[in-house]
Design an enzyme around this catalytic site. Sequence first.
Site, PDB file in Angstrom:
ATOM      1  N   ASN A 182       2.031  -7.314 -11.839  1.00 35.46           N
ATOM      2  CA  ASN A 182       1.116  -5.974 -12.325  1.00 35.46           C
ATOM      3  C   ASN A 182       1.869  -5.754 -13.645  1.00 35.46           C
ATOM      4  O   ASN A 182       1.285  -5.125 -14.591  1.00 35.46           O
ATOM      5  CB  ASN A 182       1.166  -5.181 -11.178  1.00 35.46           C
ATOM      6  N   LYS A 200      13.058 -15.222 -11.128  1.00 37.05           N
ATOM      7  CA  LYS A 200      11.920 -15.882 -10.653  1.00 37.05           C
ATOM      8  C   LYS A 200      10.729 -15.007 -11.055  1.00 37.05           C
ATOM      9  O   LYS A 200      10.744 -13.968 -10.227  1.00 37.05           O
ATOM     10  CB  LYS A 200      11.917 -16.420  -9.434  1.00 37.05           C
ATOM     11  N   PRO A 201       9.900 -15.271 -11.693  1.00 35.08           N
ATOM     12  CA  PRO A 201       8.631 -14.295 -12.162  1.00 35.08           C
ATOM     13  C   PRO A 201       7.508 -14.543 -11.101  1.00 35.08           C
ATOM     14  O   PRO A 201       7.538 -15.579 -10.648  1.00 35.08           O
ATOM     15  CB  PRO A 201       8.390 -14.604 -13.501  1.00 35.08           C
ATOM     16  N   GLY A 217       8.075  -6.105  -5.394  1.00 37.55           N
ATOM     17  CA  GLY A 217       6.756  -6.922  -4.993  1.00 37.55           C
ATOM     18  C   GLY A 217       6.372  -6.227  -3.643  1.00 37.55           C
ATOM     19  O   GLY A 217       6.819  -4.832  -3.362  1.00 37.55           O
ATOM     20  N   GLU A 240      12.095  -2.636  -4.702  1.00 35.63           N
ATOM     21  CA  GLU A 240      11.099  -1.902  -5.212  1.00 35.63           C
ATOM     22  C   GLU A 240       9.909  -2.151  -4.620  1.00 35.63           C
ATOM     23  O   GLU A 240       9.204  -3.202  -5.169  1.00 35.63           O
ATOM     24  CB  GLU A 240      11.304  -2.439  -6.684  1.00 35.63           C
ATOM     25  N   CYS A 255       2.328   0.393  -8.138  1.00 38.21           N
ATOM     26  CA  CYS A 255       2.689   0.982  -6.976  1.00 38.21           C
ATOM     27  C   CYS A 255       2.968   2.443  -6.822  1.00 38.21           C
ATOM     28  O   CYS A 255       2.991   2.916  -5.847  1.00 38.21           O
ATOM     29  CB  CYS A 255       4.233   0.238  -6.609  1.00 38.21           C
ATOM     30  N   GLU A 306      -1.991   0.240   1.586  1.00 35.93           N
ATOM     31  CA  GLU A 306      -1.908   0.318   0.095  1.00 35.93           C
ATOM     32  C   GLU A 306      -2.982  -0.463  -0.569  1.00 35.93           C
ATOM     33  O   GLU A 306      -3.430  -1.605  -0.059  1.00 35.93           O
ATOM     34  CB  GLU A 306      -0.641  -0.428  -0.524  1.00 35.93           C
TER      35      GLU A 306
HETATM   36  P1  ADP Z   1       1.996  -9.117  -4.298  1.00 32.11           P
HETATM   37  O1  ADP Z   1       1.168  -8.950  -2.932  1.00 32.11           O
HETATM   38  O2  ADP Z   1       2.071  -7.835  -5.265  1.00 32.11           O
HETATM   39  O3  ADP Z   1       1.886 -10.209  -5.163  1.00 32.11           O
HETATM   40  P2  ADP Z   1       4.313 -10.174  -3.527  1.00 32.11           P
HETATM   41  O4  ADP Z   1       5.627  -9.624  -2.964  1.00 32.11           O
HETATM   42  O5  ADP Z   1       3.638 -11.369  -2.879  1.00 32.11           O
HETATM   43  O6  ADP Z   1       3.660  -9.215  -4.083  1.00 32.11           O
HETATM   44  O7  ADP Z   1       5.014 -10.956  -4.828  1.00 32.11           O
HETATM   45  C1  ADP Z   1       5.892 -10.367  -5.764  1.00 32.11           C
HETATM   46  C2  ADP Z   1       7.035 -11.434  -5.946  1.00 32.11           C
HETATM   47  O8  ADP Z   1       7.345 -11.876  -4.805  1.00 32.11           O
HETATM   48  C3  ADP Z   1       6.321 -12.744  -6.850  1.00 32.11           C
HETATM   49  O9  ADP Z   1       7.312 -13.171  -7.718  1.00 32.11           O
HETATM   50  C4  ADP Z   1       6.265 -13.622  -5.787  1.00 32.11           C
HETATM   51  O10 ADP Z   1       6.344 -15.001  -6.074  1.00 32.11           O
HETATM   52  C5  ADP Z   1       7.641 -13.441  -4.837  1.00 32.11           C
HETATM   53  N1  ADP Z   1       7.448 -13.897  -3.568  1.00 32.11           N
HETATM   54  C6  ADP Z   1       6.313 -13.866  -2.846  1.00 32.11           C
HETATM   55  N2  ADP Z   1       6.763 -14.332  -1.557  1.00 32.11           N
HETATM   56  C7  ADP Z   1       8.049 -14.656  -1.459  1.00 32.11           C
HETATM   57  C8  ADP Z   1       8.984 -15.238  -0.537  1.00 32.11           C
HETATM   58  N3  ADP Z   1       8.752 -15.706   0.459  1.00 32.11           N
HETATM   59  N4  ADP Z   1      10.099 -15.457  -1.142  1.00 32.11           N
HETATM   60  C9  ADP Z   1      10.599 -15.050  -2.446  1.00 32.11           C
HETATM   61  N5  ADP Z   1       9.687 -14.429  -3.183  1.00 32.11           N
HETATM   62  C10 ADP Z   1       8.588 -14.320  -2.783  1.00 32.11           C
END
Ligand code: ADP
Length: 476
Positions: free
Chosen positions: A145, A168-169, A222, A244, A278, A379
């Site tokens: 976002n 990792k983005p 996330g 966060e 958020c 949310e």
């Molecule tokens: P949103 O619902 O806002 O997309 P996520 O928590 O799914 O939030 O995503 C935020 C970040 O966390 C992204 O970089 C996503 O790739 C990462 N992510 C999602 N699932 C996992 C996981 N199981 N392990 C590590 N990173 C993750």
Amino acid sequence: MYINGGWVNAVSGETFSAYNPSNGEKIGDAADGNQDDARQAIEAAHRAFGPWSGLTAYQRSDYLDMAYQLMMEQKEHLARVMTEEQGKPLKAAMGEVQYGADFLRWYAEEAKRVYGETIPAPRSDQRFIVIRQPVGMVAAITPWNYPMSMITRKVAPALAAGCTVVLKPAEATPLCAVEMFKIFEKAQIPAGVVNLVTALNPTPIGETFITHPLVSKITFTGSTDVGKLLAQKAAKQIKRVSLELGGHAPFIVFEDADPVYAAKGAVLVKFLNTGQACISPNRIFVHHRIVGPFIEEFKNRVSKMRAGSGFEKGVTIGPLVNSAALEKVNRQVTDALEKGATLICGGKRLVDNHLDKGFFYAPTVLSDVTPEMLIYREETFGPVAPIITFDTEESVLSMANDTHYGLASYVYTRNLSCAMRMFENLRFGIVGINDINPTAAAAPFGGMKESGLGREGGKEGIAEYLETKLGGFSIQ
Ligand code: ADP
């Protein structure tokens, strides 16, 4: 991917595509990394840690400052990449680039202020000295976002503290991350100090970050669900974690506030990033005596908002990130209407004028929202404003705090005592008093309860990357 100071393909040779969420068009490819790539990046960052943490704070500061200058020079280019990949209007993207760059500048300065302490000891032959050292190699996971500023908000304080980073983005915005790492490369930050691993499937990378013994700390922005998962797994090695996570911000308008001014603020912050923030208000509490003029002004402003491509002039509403986000918003709105909410405007997906090619949802206003509705608890992360009326300060405080989230909150009042009581009693990490933008690189941002752990920004932000070490000296 950017590993050990060079651009590389995934070990597997795989790639994945990035798409423009406003029209579904493919805009580019990124390397699809897995555990092997994550491991290589971690090892590079580990090797770089000794030399990087051994530099003086002044030297590390110079690199951050250079990255800041480069972001400023390329502001428009970066913003264009962001608008194309994330969908936000160009003006908002320019604002984010500036906000992101501010972290580099602020932490370039703060790097020089990692002070220690001496403490009077209980024995006359004893001396206590406290120093603060970098926690080590940090793994960072960032969301889509705010795809550039969430990178600098982690990387800048980590580097300032002397840590090295593997990042990792989000899979939705890999190209924004690539642009940011080109900046780090141009700033000549030494090889291995910052590393980028892009991937379509986050799980194996997250797993490697969490289990690899060389990773000292995980910093994550996330969803609360993923944050909990990471924190649980990090506990196995007592890795440091900063989280966060989600929010469910109350926006409270007291009887003495100007309803027009408050509605203007509420619209601006509710529809910021199309509600995909958020700190986005998720329950707007308005005193029953001024709810009429508040809703009128709110609706007027919302009806003037235009959805579309972020490159078009006058567009303020961008697309949602994907179809799952559209479904979630739709589910919450349908549920609220079934349970008795009143639809003031919006309430549907936008499909005319080719908007059906993207993930657009009409800016929506609901009134008569009650605690039984999903939107009161979940949310939304979308352009829906739920309005709830209240009678007393006591009742609104209790309703506002009735959530497991605790990130941002907002209060509109002209009564100083009421403002102070709310500031002290709202269980949220951020309270905006007649202010919808209580964020800056210099200020600690973060949540209470299930909104997270730790703070980003300000002196608290660098403390997250430092260990405190006590030296006890005995003198003879
Ligand atoms: P949103 O619902 O806002 O997309 P996520 O928590 O799914 O939030 O995503 C935020 C970040 O966390 C992204 O970089 C996503 O790739 C990462 N992510 C999602 N699932 C996992 C996981 N199981 N392990 C590590 N990173 C993750």
